[in-house]
Design a protein around this motif. Sequence first.
Motif, PDB file in Angstrom:
ATOM      1  N   TYR A 122       8.354  -9.653  -7.414  1.00 38.15           N
ATOM      2  CA  TYR A 122       8.961  -8.835  -6.361  1.00 38.15           C
ATOM      3  C   TYR A 122       7.985  -8.655  -5.198  1.00 38.15           C
ATOM      4  CZ  TYR A 122      10.743  -4.797  -3.856  1.00 38.15           C
ATOM      5  OH  TYR A 122      11.183  -3.958  -2.856  1.00 38.15           O
ATOM      6  N   SER A 123       6.757  -8.268  -5.512  1.00 43.14           N
ATOM      7  CA  SER A 123       5.791  -7.953  -4.454  1.00 43.14           C
ATOM      8  C   SER A 123       5.441  -9.178  -3.620  1.00 43.14           C
ATOM      9  CB  SER A 123       4.526  -7.329  -5.050  1.00 43.14           C
ATOM     10  OG  SER A 123       3.813  -8.244  -5.854  1.00 43.14           O
ATOM     11  N   TYR A 124       5.263 -10.315  -4.270  1.00 39.37           N
ATOM     12  CA  TYR A 124       4.933 -11.514  -3.496  1.00 39.37           C
ATOM     13  C   TYR A 124       6.158 -12.071  -2.773  1.00 39.37           C
ATOM     14  CZ  TYR A 124       0.069 -11.754  -4.738  1.00 39.37           C
ATOM     15  OH  TYR A 124      -1.282 -11.476  -4.838  1.00 39.37           O
ATOM     16  N   TYR A 125       7.336 -11.889  -3.321  1.00 44.22           N
ATOM     17  CA  TYR A 125       8.550 -12.290  -2.613  1.00 44.22           C
ATOM     18  C   TYR A 125       8.684 -11.492  -1.314  1.00 44.22           C
ATOM     19  CZ  TYR A 125      13.403 -12.921  -1.347  1.00 44.22           C
ATOM     20  OH  TYR A 125      14.545 -13.197  -0.632  1.00 44.22           O
ATOM     21  N   LYS A 126       8.540 -10.174  -1.427  1.00 46.98           N
ATOM     22  CA  LYS A 126       8.660  -9.322  -0.231  1.00 46.98           C
ATOM     23  C   LYS A 126       7.572  -9.666   0.790  1.00 46.98           C
ATOM     24  CE  LYS A 126      11.427  -6.185  -0.147  1.00 46.98           C
ATOM     25  NZ  LYS A 126      12.790  -6.176   0.372  1.00 46.98           N
ATOM     26  N   GLN A 127       6.357  -9.885   0.308  1.00 44.85           N
ATOM     27  CA  GLN A 127       5.264 -10.201   1.228  1.00 44.85           C
ATOM     28  C   GLN A 127       5.512 -11.542   1.916  1.00 44.85           C
ATOM     29  OE1 GLN A 127       2.983  -7.918   1.870  1.00 44.85           O
ATOM     30  NE2 GLN A 127       1.899  -9.141   3.363  1.00 44.85           N
TER      31      GLN A 127
END
Length: 104
Positions: free
Chosen positions: A33-38
């Motif tokens: 999730y965090s790397y997708y959003k980033q």
Amino acid sequence: MSKGKFDKAVAIVKSLPKGGPIQPSQDDQLYFYSYYKQATIGDVDIPRPGLLDFTGKAKWDAWNERKGVTSEEAYVKYVEKLLIILEATETEEAKDYIKEINAA
């Protein structure tokens, strides 16, 4: 790392069935999730959720930890993590997913 490999990895993660042989942990899910959003938005651009929204806070905190990571770096981290999970699974399905990512 190409955006094509990232897009293929995202499609694979989104398609993994609950209860299937390939099960990312909750920590892995927050990582994705965090790397997708980033990769797709950049640094966190919304206020942190309130005290009672535990899931929202966990997602926000995970994304906020990626502050300053470029889209390209986020693509790499996302794909590398998925490949590690797939390689550890050692199923035919996982092997097929690895081939799909490498071909993208």
